[in-house]
Design an enzyme around this catalytic site. Structure first.
Site, PDB file in Angstrom:
ATOM      1  N   ARG A  32      -0.347  -9.127  13.205  1.00  0.00           N
ATOM      2  CA  ARG A  32      -1.109  -7.901  12.360  1.00  0.00           C
ATOM      3  C   ARG A  32      -1.740  -8.824  11.351  1.00  0.00           C
ATOM      4  O   ARG A  32      -2.890  -8.198  11.114  1.00  0.00           O
ATOM      5  CB  ARG A  32       0.166  -7.177  11.477  1.00  0.00           C
ATOM      6  N   ARG A  49      -9.419   0.834   8.553  1.00  0.00           N
ATOM      7  CA  ARG A  49      -9.334  -0.729   9.027  1.00  0.00           C
ATOM      8  C   ARG A  49     -10.492  -1.233   9.655  1.00  0.00           C
ATOM      9  O   ARG A  49     -10.365  -2.533   9.960  1.00  0.00           O
ATOM     10  CB  ARG A  49      -8.139  -0.347   9.702  1.00  0.00           C
ATOM     11  N   LYS A 101       0.786  -1.025  -0.071  1.00  0.00           N
ATOM     12  CA  LYS A 101       0.118   0.112  -0.006  1.00  0.00           C
ATOM     13  C   LYS A 101       0.933   1.220   0.106  1.00  0.00           C
ATOM     14  O   LYS A 101       0.562   2.288  -0.987  1.00  0.00           O
ATOM     15  CB  LYS A 101      -0.916   0.020   1.230  1.00  0.00           C
ATOM     16  N   ARG A 110      12.392  -6.036   5.118  1.00  0.00           N
ATOM     17  CA  ARG A 110      12.031  -4.683   5.104  1.00  0.00           C
ATOM     18  C   ARG A 110      12.847  -3.796   5.906  1.00  0.00           C
ATOM     19  O   ARG A 110      13.152  -4.323   7.218  1.00  0.00           O
ATOM     20  CB  ARG A 110      10.452  -4.195   5.291  1.00  0.00           C
TER      21      ARG A 110
HETATM   22  P1  AP5 Z   1       4.797  -1.574   1.952  1.00  0.00           P
HETATM   23  O1  AP5 Z   1       4.768  -0.798   0.570  1.00  0.00           O
HETATM   24  O2  AP5 Z   1       5.452  -0.944   2.928  1.00  0.00           O
HETATM   25  O3  AP5 Z   1       3.557  -2.229   2.290  1.00  0.00           O
HETATM   26  P2  AP5 Z   1       2.295  -1.807   3.011  1.00  0.00           P
HETATM   27  O4  AP5 Z   1       0.847  -2.644   2.672  1.00  0.00           O
HETATM   28  O5  AP5 Z   1       2.215  -0.371   3.298  1.00  0.00           O
HETATM   29  O6  AP5 Z   1       2.665  -2.491   4.395  1.00  0.00           O
HETATM   30  P3  AP5 Z   1       2.762  -1.807   5.873  1.00  0.00           P
HETATM   31  O7  AP5 Z   1       3.494  -2.879   6.699  1.00  0.00           O
HETATM   32  O8  AP5 Z   1       3.320  -0.579   6.288  1.00  0.00           O
HETATM   33  O9  AP5 Z   1       1.447  -1.789   6.459  1.00  0.00           O
HETATM   34  P4  AP5 Z   1       0.250  -1.913   7.746  1.00  0.00           P
HETATM   35  O10 AP5 Z   1      -0.979  -1.788   7.013  1.00  0.00           O
HETATM   36  O11 AP5 Z   1       0.730  -3.233   8.294  1.00  0.00           O
HETATM   37  O12 AP5 Z   1       1.163  -0.886   8.367  1.00  0.00           O
HETATM   38  P5  AP5 Z   1       0.874   0.591   8.632  1.00  0.00           P
HETATM   39  O13 AP5 Z   1       2.090   1.295   8.782  1.00  0.00           O
HETATM   40  O14 AP5 Z   1      -0.292   1.196   7.891  1.00  0.00           O
HETATM   41  O15 AP5 Z   1       5.716  -2.932   1.261  1.00  0.00           O
HETATM   42  C1  AP5 Z   1       6.347  -3.806   2.284  1.00  0.00           C
HETATM   43  C2  AP5 Z   1       7.611  -4.281   1.771  1.00  0.00           C
HETATM   44  O16 AP5 Z   1       7.318  -5.002   0.485  1.00  0.00           O
HETATM   45  C3  AP5 Z   1       8.445  -3.250   1.447  1.00  0.00           C
HETATM   46  O17 AP5 Z   1       9.822  -3.729   1.805  1.00  0.00           O
HETATM   47  C4  AP5 Z   1       8.431  -3.002  -0.076  1.00  0.00           C
HETATM   48  O18 AP5 Z   1       9.565  -2.678  -0.853  1.00  0.00           O
HETATM   49  C5  AP5 Z   1       8.080  -4.591  -0.436  1.00  0.00           C
HETATM   50  N1  AP5 Z   1       7.008  -4.467  -1.570  1.00  0.00           N
HETATM   51  C6  AP5 Z   1       6.144  -3.704  -2.046  1.00  0.00           C
HETATM   52  N2  AP5 Z   1       5.499  -4.264  -3.220  1.00  0.00           N
HETATM   53  C7  AP5 Z   1       6.232  -5.123  -3.761  1.00  0.00           C
HETATM   54  C8  AP5 Z   1       6.263  -5.977  -4.780  1.00  0.00           C
HETATM   55  N3  AP5 Z   1       4.869  -5.895  -5.669  1.00  0.00           N
HETATM   56  N4  AP5 Z   1       6.940  -6.879  -4.798  1.00  0.00           N
HETATM   57  C9  AP5 Z   1       7.782  -7.236  -4.068  1.00  0.00           C
HETATM   58  N5  AP5 Z   1       8.183  -6.205  -2.914  1.00  0.00           N
HETATM   59  C10 AP5 Z   1       7.410  -5.419  -2.615  1.00  0.00           C
HETATM   60  O19 AP5 Z   1       0.339   0.578  10.161  1.00  0.00           O
HETATM   61  C11 AP5 Z   1       1.193   0.234  11.340  1.00  0.00           C
HETATM   62  C12 AP5 Z   1       0.448   0.272  12.548  1.00  0.00           C
HETATM   63  O20 AP5 Z   1      -0.264   1.337  12.955  1.00  0.00           O
HETATM   64  C13 AP5 Z   1      -1.077  -0.814  12.677  1.00  0.00           C
HETATM   65  O21 AP5 Z   1      -0.554  -2.199  12.922  1.00  0.00           O
HETATM   66  C14 AP5 Z   1      -1.712  -0.070  13.649  1.00  0.00           C
HETATM   67  O22 AP5 Z   1      -1.092  -0.237  14.835  1.00  0.00           O
HETATM   68  C15 AP5 Z   1      -1.697   1.427  13.412  1.00  0.00           C
HETATM   69  N6  AP5 Z   1      -2.616   1.882  12.478  1.00  0.00           N
HETATM   70  C16 AP5 Z   1      -2.296   2.310  11.380  1.00  0.00           C
HETATM   71  N7  AP5 Z   1      -3.440   2.796  10.785  1.00  0.00           N
HETATM   72  C17 AP5 Z   1      -4.613   2.441  11.609  1.00  0.00           C
HETATM   73  C18 AP5 Z   1      -5.890   2.405  11.583  1.00  0.00           C
HETATM   74  N8  AP5 Z   1      -6.533   3.159  10.403  1.00  0.00           N
HETATM   75  N9  AP5 Z   1      -6.595   2.088  12.836  1.00  0.00           N
HETATM   76  C19 AP5 Z   1      -6.148   1.589  13.848  1.00  0.00           C
HETATM   77  N10 AP5 Z   1      -4.702   1.369  14.037  1.00  0.00           N
HETATM   78  C20 AP5 Z   1      -3.940   1.757  13.007  1.00  0.00           C
END
Ligand code: AP5
Length: 191
Positions: free
Chosen positions: A146, A88, A13, A127
């Protein structure tokens, strides 16, 4: 154009939201990045959410809804935004539609990046931040939590969008550039 990017942890994402911002000027709103910035700055919000975020649980809905309500009102979102990490939960999805409707605005597209669990675990194990450090919630045990929280709380909102014909599924297992092209095509954008 206002877009939601949905998908499990590590689905890509953030990667795809950055590319859309770069190519089309839509503002990326990453709730994870916003929370990590608050944590790094040691604000009261950051101190309150640290243990929740680092353990892979969700921050309470009212906190997240207030954050998004305020963030989407900022001038840099006027030309359109990409929500990366919100909504979410069902409450967040309903609150988002209500807050935008009250402003005479709406979500134009909801994209779901679909990626296998094995691929998620492999990606997040690799990552690293630019300084070489690792996100606390990328530890394998926390990644598994997660994924479970995603299944329990976020996957159930998919019918909310799918039943209204708003959800587009994107194969997130392809290369980064192929996923980007699939998104651009699904959105009907032109470079
Ligand atoms: P990346 O692009 O970073 O993936 P992502 O989907 O953004 O993953 P995140 O781990 O950041 O998402 P998340 O939803 O768990 O965490 P968030 O920060 O939102 O890609 C991942 C890796 O893969 C990278 O190394 C990239 O280079 C690689 N990659 C990407 N595309 C690829 C491809 N096509 N092929 C190969 N490699 C690839 O949230 C963190 C925490 O915040 C949550 O757990 C929660 O505690 C809190 N939080 C955030 N939002 C909320 C909400 N709305 N409500 C409640 N709590 C929340």
């Amino acid at each position: 154009m206002n877009i939601i990017l949905l998908g499990p942890p590590g689905a890509g994402k953030g990667t795809q939201a950055q590319m859309l911002e770069r190519d089309f000027g839509l503002k990326q709103i990453s709730t994870g990045d916003m929370l990590r910035a608050e944590m790094a700055a040691g604000t009261p919000l950051g101190l309150n959410v640290r243990s929740i975020v680092e353990s892979g649980q969700f921050v309470p809905d009212p906190v997240m809804i207030a954050l998004i309500e305020n963030r989407t009102l900022q001038p840099d979102c006027a030309g359109g935004f990409i929500l990366d990490g919100f909504p979410r939960t069902e409450s967040q999805a309903e609150a988002l539609d209500a807050m935008l409707a009250a402003r005479g605005s709406r979500i134009d597209a909801v994209l779901l990046l679909e990626v296998d669990v094995e691929q998620i675990v492999a990606r997040l194990a690799e990552r690293r931040a630019p300084d070489g450090s690792r996100r606390a919630d990328d530890e394998p045990e926390t990644v598994r939590r997660r994924i479970q929280v995603y299944r329990d709380q976020t996957a159930p909102i998919l019918p909310y969008y799918e039943n209204a014909g708003r959800l587009r599924r994107i194969d997130g297992m392809q290369s980064v550039s192929a996923v980007h092209e699939a998104i651009v095509s699904a959105l009907g954008l032109e470079k």
